[in-house]
Design a protein around this motif. Structure first.
Motif, PDB file in Angstrom:
ATOM      1  N   GLN A  58      50.553  35.140  41.160  1.00  0.00           N
ATOM      2  CA  GLN A  58      48.526  34.517  40.037  1.00  0.00           C
ATOM      3  C   GLN A  58      48.923  35.503  38.928  1.00  0.00           C
ATOM      4  O   GLN A  58      49.061  36.433  38.383  1.00  0.00           O
ATOM      5  N   LYS A  60      48.031  37.593  34.980  1.00  0.00           N
ATOM      6  CA  LYS A  60      46.975  38.118  35.005  1.00  0.00           C
ATOM      7  C   LYS A  60      45.031  36.832  34.016  1.00  0.00           C
ATOM      8  O   LYS A  60      44.061  37.116  34.415  1.00  0.00           O
ATOM      9  N   LYS A  63      43.582  35.174  36.760  1.00  0.00           N
ATOM     10  CA  LYS A  63      42.911  35.951  37.550  1.00  0.00           C
ATOM     11  C   LYS A  63      41.483  36.496  37.177  1.00  0.00           C
ATOM     12  O   LYS A  63      40.309  36.985  37.530  1.00  0.00           O
TER      13      LYS A  63
END
Length: 666
Positions: A58, A60, A63
Motif C-alpha cells: 500500500q 503512503k 494509506k
C-alpha cells in the motif's frame, strides 16, 4: 505616510540599474527538467493524477487517505463512465477522512489551549467602541469581499484524462458508496486578544462540522502470538492482489538484468511517432502477457517491454508497427497515414533485422525483436488484416538459429542444477515452438530439450509466463512429434496406436483431484494466480487428450469418447474467467483443438458463443478473432459434410491451407 528608498546612483547622478548576471542552464539542470514518468504506480494514484511512492502492499497516499491501493489493473479501469463513478467514490472517501481529521484536530486544540491568553467574545455587547460591535467577515468565507472566487474547487484537484477508457468500483460490493451523505454546519468563531485590557488583535475563523461520526477508538489490547495469523493472511501474501502465498519475483533471467524497484522509461522517438508509442504502452502492452502480469505484477512492463524500447531500435519499430495495427483495427481508422505508419515501421524492423543478421552482431537484441514480431501480432489485428511480409514461421527459423547461437537450450537444461533462472527469451521461444509446431504439423525445433526437461522434472518458466504447467507443455510437444511422424508416414498404424497409449498414460499421471479445480477469484475478489494456473492447465490437459485422440487411425468426431472429452472440456472451461478482463485470449489453442472436433449438437458451440458475446468487440482481434474465424469455416464445411452423409472429417489445417491463412493461434 509612505517612504521611498533611494536607488543607487552613478557619478552623474543618474540611476544605475543593477546588471543582470548571465544565466545559463547547466547540463545537470537541463537533464533534471526532462520528464521521467513512472508507469508502475498504483491505479488509485493514477486516477487522482498524484505521484505514487509505489510502497509495498500500500502506498503512503492511499494509506493516509483510507483508499484502496491497487497495483493490479482493477475492474473499473476500462470504461470512462465507470471511472467517473469511481472518482466520485474516492472523493467522498477523501472528504470524510479529511472531516474526521479536522474534527479530531479541533477537539485537541481546544482542549490544549491554556487559559488566560485569549478569551472569546460571543456578542458585541462586551465592547463599547463602534468597531467592536462590527463583526468582520472571514476572508475564507464566500460572503467576504476579499474572497477569491477564481481559486480552484476541490473536485478540480482530481482531474483525469477523459480520452483513456476504463471500468467501475460499483461492480464489486466491497467498494459500494456510503448510503447517504452527511450534512455539514459552518460555525463562525471570533476571538479578541487583550494586552493590559486593551484590545490588540481580532481573529475570525469558520469551522466546518459534519454529522458524520467516526467510529470510537478501540482500547489498546496486548498482542498475543495467536493473533499473528491475521496479519500473515492479509499482509504477508507477497502479492496483495493475488490472495495467495508470494511468488518469486526474480523467477526469470531477463535479458536487461534483474528486476528493479522502479523502472522509468526514457524512450526517444520522433514527434510523429509519439502517439503510437503512447498507444502501445497504454493499450497494447497489457494485452501481450496477461498471465505474467498476474504472476509477477509489472514485470512485463518494467523488465521486458520498456527496457527493450529504450535500448533496441529494431524492437521499438516492431512495437510501433503493432501499435498502428491495433489503432487501426480498434478505432476503425482508414487512410494512407495509418497504413504508411504500419508499413514504415514494419519495413524498418525487417531492414534492421537483416542488417544485424548480415553483420552477425547483437544476437540478443535481434532475438528479442524477432520474437516480438512473431508474438505481438497474436494480440492485435483482425483476421482479414494481411501484411506483405514473410510468414511467422520464416521469422521463427531465424529466431531458432539465434537461440542455438546463444546456447539458450543448454542454459535451460543445465541451469537447474546451479539454480539459475530460465532465460526469458528462451521461455517465450519455447511457447511459440511447441504450439506453433501444431499449426504446421511439424515437430518442435527443441523437442529434445523439452524431453530432457520432462525427464528431469525441471521447469522452463512456461507456467509463470503463459499459465500452463511445464510438464503439460512437454507432453503436447511429444504429441506434436507423433503428429509429424504420422503425417510423414514415418510409422504404421500399429505404432501410432502404441504411442498414443503411452502418451495417454503420461497424461493420466498429470491428473489432479476434481476438488482442486475451483473458481480462481477469492471471496474478496482477488485473483489467485496458482489456482488460475491449475485451471488453465486442466484446460490444456483436456485439449491435449482431444488432440491425441484425433490422431487415432480412422478417428471420427462423432465417436462417443471424443464427444465425452468435448463435454468435459466445456465443463472445465467454466473455471476460466471470461469477458474483457478474463483470460479467454490465453487459451486460444485449446479452444481451437476442442472446437474443431465439436459437432453441431455439441454444448461447446453454445459455450463459445457466450464467451464471444462477453468479450464484445475484443473477440474480433488478435489470435482469438482469427481462431473464431477459422472455426466458423471448419464448422461450415463439416456440417455440410454431415448433412450430405459423407461423414468426412474436416481438419482445421486443411481449411487454413485452402484459405491461404497463415495464422499462429496461441
Amino acid at each position: 505616510m509612505s517612504t521611498q528608498s533611494a536607488a543607487p546612483t552613478g557619478k552623474s547622478g543618474t540611476t544605475v540599474a543593477p546588471k543582470a548576471a548571465p544565466t545559463k542552464a547547466s547540463p545537470t539542470k537541463a537533464a533534471a527538467k526532462m520528464h521521467r514518468r513512472s508507469r508502475s504506480g498504483c491505479f488509485t494514484c493514477r486516477l487522482r493524477r498524484k505521484k505514487c511512492d509505489e510502497g509495498k502492499n500500500q502506498c503512503k497516499a492511499c494509506k493516509h487517505l483510507g483508499l484502496k491501493c491497487e497495483y493490479k489493473r482493477p475492474i473499473w479501469w476500462s470504461n470512462n463512465e465507470q471511472r467517473k463513478q469511481q472518482k466520485e467514490t474516492i472523493k467522498n472517501i477523501i472528504k470524510r477522512t479529511k472531516l474526521t481529521e479536522k474534527t479530531s484536530q479541533i477537539g485537541t486544540s481546544c482542549a490544549e489551549t491554556p487559559p488566560g491568553l485569549s478569551h472569546s467574545l460571543p456578542t458585541s455587547a462586551t465592547y463599547s467602541e463602534a468597531t467592536a460591535r462590527t463583526r468582520a467577515p472571514s476572508i475564507e468565507s464566500q460572503h467576504s469581499p476579499s474572497y477569491d472566487f477564481t481559486q480552484p474547487l476541490a473536485h478540480d484537484y482530481y482531474d483525469y484524462h477523459p480520452h483513456i477508457a476504463s471500468p467501475p468500483y460499483d461492480t464489486n460490493a466491497h467498494y459500494q458508496p456510503f448510503p447517504s451523505t452527511p450534512y455539514e454546519v459552518d460555525i463562525k468563531t471570533e476571538r479578541q486578544m487583550f494586552v493590559n485590557d486593551i484590545p490588540t488583535r481580532r481573529d475570525s475563523t469558520i469551522s466546518t462540522f459534519s454529522t458524520y461520526q467516526p467510529p470510537p477508538p478501540q482500547p489498546t489490547l496486548p498482542s498475543f502470538p495467536e493473533d499473528d495469523w491475521i496479519n500473515e493472511n492479509i499482509y504477508n501474501t507477497g502479492d496483495m492482489f493475488s490472495g495467495e502465498e508470494g511468488l518469486d519475483l526474480d523467477f526469470f533471467d531477463f535479458s536487461h538484468g534483474q528486476p528493479q524497484a522502479s523502472q522509468q522509461a526514457l524512450i526517444q522517438v520522433d514527434d510523429c511517432d509519439r502517439p503510437l508509442l503512447d498507444h502501445f504502452i497504454d493499450n497494447v502492452l497489457r494485452l501481450i502477457f496477461p498471465i505474467l502480469e498476474v504472476n509477477q505484477h509489472g514485470s512485463a512492463r518494467s523488465e521486458v517491454i520498456l527496457p527493450a524500447l529504450e535500448s533496441n531500435r529494431c524492437y521499438l519499430h516492431c512495437c510501433l508497427s503493432v501499435s498502428a495495427i491495433h489503432l487501426k483495427s480498434t478505432r476503425g481508422l482508414q487512410g494512407e497515414q495509418i497504413d504508411n505508419d504500419i508499413l514504415r515501421h514494419r519495413c524498418a524492423t525487417i531492414t534492421e533485422l537483416c542488417g544485424a543478421l548480415n553483420n552477425d552482431s547483437n544476437h540478443l537484441q535481434i532475438l528479442e525483436a524477432t520474437l516480438g514480431m512473431i508474438f505481438f501480432q497474436c494480440s492485435v489485428g483482425r483476421p482479414s488484416d494481411a501484411l506483405p511480409d514473410v510468414p511467422w514461421h520464416a521469422h521463427f527459423e531465424a529466431a531458432t538459429s539465434l537461440v542455438r547461437k546463444l546456447e539458450l537450450p543448454h542454459a535451460m537444461v543445465h541451469g537447474n542444477d546451479a539454480r539459475m533462472h530460465p532465460p526469458f527469451n528462451m521461455t517465450l521461444a519455447s511457447w511459440i515452438d511447441i504450439l506453433g509446431a501444431t499449426m504446421l504439423g511439424r515437430s518442435p525445433q527443441f523437442a529434445d530439450t523439452y524431453r530432457e526437461k520432462n525427464q528431469s522434472g525441471s521447469t522452463s518458466g512456461l507456467c509463470e509466463l503463459m499459465g500452463c504447467e511445464d510438464s503439460m507443455m512437454y507432453l503436447i510437444s511429444e504429441i506434436a512429434c507423433l503428429d509429424a511422424l504420422k503425417s510423414a508416414n514415418g510409422i504404421n498404424d500399429m505404432q501410432v496406436c502404441q504411442l498414443i497409449g503411452s502418451l495417454g498414460k503420461s497424461l493420466d499421471t498429470t491428473e489432479v483431484p476434481p476438488e482442486s479445480l475451483t473458481w480462481p477469484y477469492s471471496s474478496t475478489g482477488a485473483i489467485r494466480p496458482r489456482q488460475l494456473s491449475r485451471n488453465m492447465t486442466a484446460i490444456f490437459r483436456v485439449a491435449a487428450r482431444i488432440y491425441l485422440c484425433s490422431l487415432v487411425p480412422h478417428a471420427s468426431k462423432d465417436d462417443p469418447t471424443m464427444q465425452a472429452l468435448i463435454e468435459r472440456f466445456t465443463t472445465t472451461l467454466l473455471l476460466v474467467p471470461h469477458g474483457p478482463d478474463g483470460f479467454d485470449r490465453s487459451i486460444v489453442w485449446p479452444l481451437l483443438i476442442a472446437g474443431s472436433q465439436s459437432t453441431a449438437r455439441s454444448i461447446f458451440r453454445q459455450a463459445l458463443a457466450g464467451r464471444i458475446a462477453s468479450l464484445g468487440e475484443h473477440a474480433e482481434f488478435g489470435s482469438f478473432g482469427r481462431m473464431v474465424r477459422l472455426l466458423q469455416e471448419v464448422w461450415c464445411q463439416s456440417d455440410e459434410a454431415d448433412q450430405a452423409g459423407s461423414g468426412q472429417n474436416v481438419h482445421w489445417r486443411d481449411v487454413m491451407q485452402q484459405k491461404g491463412w497463415d495464422f499462429l493461434l496461441i
